[in-house]
Design a protein around this motif. Structure first.
Motif, PDB file in Angstrom:
ATOM      1  N   ASN A  98     -34.038   9.533   2.297  1.00  0.00           N
ATOM      2  CA  ASN A  98     -34.767   8.731   1.426  1.00  0.00           C
ATOM      3  C   ASN A  98     -33.575   7.758   0.535  1.00  0.00           C
ATOM      4  N   ILE A  99     -32.697   8.581   0.213  1.00  0.00           N
ATOM      5  CA  ILE A  99     -31.443   7.821  -0.475  1.00  0.00           C
ATOM      6  C   ILE A  99     -30.896   6.780   0.600  1.00  0.00           C
TER       7      ILE A  99
ATOM      8  N   ASN B 271     -33.127   3.912   1.198  1.00  0.00           N
ATOM      9  CA  ASN B 271     -33.165   2.807   0.118  1.00  0.00           C
ATOM     10  C   ASN B 271     -31.652   2.084   0.295  1.00  0.00           C
ATOM     11  N   ALA B 272     -30.613   2.796   0.283  1.00  0.00           N
ATOM     12  CA  ALA B 272     -29.272   2.113   0.251  1.00  0.00           C
ATOM     13  C   ALA B 272     -29.004   0.980   1.369  1.00  0.00           C
TER      14      ALA B 272
ATOM     15  N   GLN C  57     -35.016  14.226   1.001  1.00  0.00           N
ATOM     16  CA  GLN C  57     -34.413  13.408  -0.217  1.00  0.00           C
ATOM     17  C   GLN C  57     -33.103  12.614   0.178  1.00  0.00           C
ATOM     18  N   SER C  58     -32.551  13.244   0.863  1.00  0.00           N
ATOM     19  CA  SER C  58     -31.151  12.606   1.505  1.00  0.00           C
ATOM     20  C   SER C  58     -31.262  11.124   2.220  1.00  0.00           C
TER      21      SER C  58
END
Length: 303
Positions: free
Chosen positions: A17-18, A21-22, A14-15
């Motif tokens: 992925n964030i 995306n950023a 999840q981290s």
């Protein structure tokens, strides 16, 4: 079970992925910001630009720059027509020539493969120079002030031939062509009915490269075109830009110059020209996008 393993192997945390995306959002913003800034400047009043500089939010919205450029709309529309004709015809002819030249080079049973491959590499590394090139076009082929002068100049790009040849070699199985040959298909039928449909990603990639190249070309008109009716859009913009620069730099020394010429929207007109020139070509990209990544990555492998 196998599907679950494959899914877990391709998943990211999840981290991560964030963070990804950023990063993509930042990159997208970095790509869009110059375009938005150019558009904002093009609709800003010239006096605001001179006092406050470039700003993403226009201080005073006006279309004076576009009105100045389209004062002679016939000239702009004619240049659009020339650019569209050259881009469409040139891209199609170039794609046909490049794909047909690259196909025999990808065949192991082609007897003269080494000779024609050498021609591609040699012309990619060496050329005859600008003067012989210009003399052949004007004195031998008599192409000066013709549309074909702008088309012929970029018909054959050796680097694109190598990309197509690599794509044919690595992607299209030779067993498929052998099966078609056993069924009675000739070489041309194999090329048209089997090879070309399988090479769509590479063809779309080369087509997009050609379209961008022909659309943005101003060098060929600079060399061979003196008739204003044959100016393409990019070269017309180049001439307008030169005229604006000359007037603004010499406005003080020209006593008989009218106030209208002295106060032309120089900065905003340049940005408006950029918007006018890139608008139509941006519409072409979505049609090639689904083929673009696959064709570029596979064809980029040299061999």
């Amino acid at each position: 079970m196998m599907k679950k393993r494959l899914a877990s192997a391709t998943q990211i945390s999840q981290s991560a992925n964030i963070v990804l995306n950023a990063i993509m959002i930042i990159l997208a913003a970095a790509c869009l910001y110059p375009l938005l800034l150019v558009f904002a400047v093009s609709i800003t009043d010239e006096s605001v630009i001179q006092t406050a500089g470039y700003n993403l939010i226009p201080g005073k919205v006006t279309l004076n720059a576009y009105a100045f450029i389209f004062k002679d709309a016939t000239m702009i529309l004619r240049a659009y027509g020339v650019s569209i004709f050259i881009t469409v015809v040139g891209s199609i002819l170039s794609l046909i020539i490049i794909s047909m030249y690259a196909y025999p080079l990808s065949r192991r049973d082609f007897r003269y493969k080494s000779f024609f491959t050498f021609i591609v590499f040699f012309t990619m590394l060496f050329n005859g120079g600008l003067v012989p090139f210009y003399m052949v076009y004007t004195n031998v082929l008599h192409l000066k002030n013709t549309l074909f002068a702008m088309i012929l100049m970029w018909l054959f790009t050796p680097f694109y031939v190598l990309i197509m040849r690599t794509f044919y070699t690595t992607t299209i199985p030779s067993s498929v062509m052998e099966s078609a040959r056993i069924d009675g298909a000739g070489e041309f039928k194999i090329y048209v009915r089997i090879v070309l449909p399988l090479a769509k990603p590479a063809l779309a990639t080369i087509a997009l490269f050609n379209i961008l190249f022909y659309w943005n070309d101003w060098y060929a008109p600079l060399l061979f075109i003196t008739d204003e009716k044959l100016y393409n859009l990019q070269y017309l913009m180049y001439r307008i830009e030169n005229n604006i620069s000359f007037i603004t730099q010499n406005a003080g020394s020209m006593s008989n110059t009218s106030d209208a010429l002295k106060n032309i929207p120089a900065q905003t007109a340049r940005m408006a020209m950029a918007i006018i020139a890139i608008g139509p070509i941006m519409l072409a990209y979505p049609f090639f996008q689904r083929y673009f990544v696959k064709g570029l990555t596979v064809g980029a492998v040299k061999g």
